[in-house]
Each structure stands twice: as structure tokens, then as C-alpha cells.
Design a protein around this motif. Structure first.
Motif: not given
Length: 64
Positions: A17, A20-21, A24, A53
Motif C-alpha cells: 500500500i 502503490g500510493s 500513483l 490503492t
């Protein structure tokens, strides 16, 4: 044994997480993702990217 597996799954989910965040957020800053993902809170956490995410991760767990 179940505690070890649960701890490993939660640790992996936490790191993914985070990664992924941030991915992005970086893509949004470069113009490769929607601009609403660039919003950060006062502590510098990309909050909208974190929400996206997390939702995608939850949907992935539901398919199991």
C-alpha cells in the motif's frame, strides 16, 4: 503458525500500500495519472492515492 502467516500477510499488504500510493502520486505529478491523486495532507501523505490503492487492494482480497 497462523499468527506467523497473518503477520506476514499484513506486513506485505502494508508495504505494498505504501509503495502503490507513492507510485500513483509520482505518476500523477508527471501527468501519467489523474491530477486528483497529487493531493497530500499536512504530513505529506498522498491521501487520494492512498485511498485508491487501499480500495484496489481490498477488491483484490475479495476475489479470493
Amino acid at each position: 503458525m497462523n499468527a506467523v502467516v497473518l503477520t506476514a500477510v499484513l506486513s506485505t499488504a502494508n508495504s505494498q500500500i505504501y509503495a502503490g500510493s507513492r507510485l500513483l502520486w509520482t505518476m500523477a505529478k508527471k501527468g501519467n495519472a489523474p491530477k486528483f491523486l497529487t493531493k497530500v495532507n499536512v504530513r505529506g501523505i498522498p491521501i487520494n492515492a492512498l485511498y485508491v490503492t487501499t480500495v484496489i487492494g481490498m477488491l483484490a482480497f475479495l476475489t479470493l
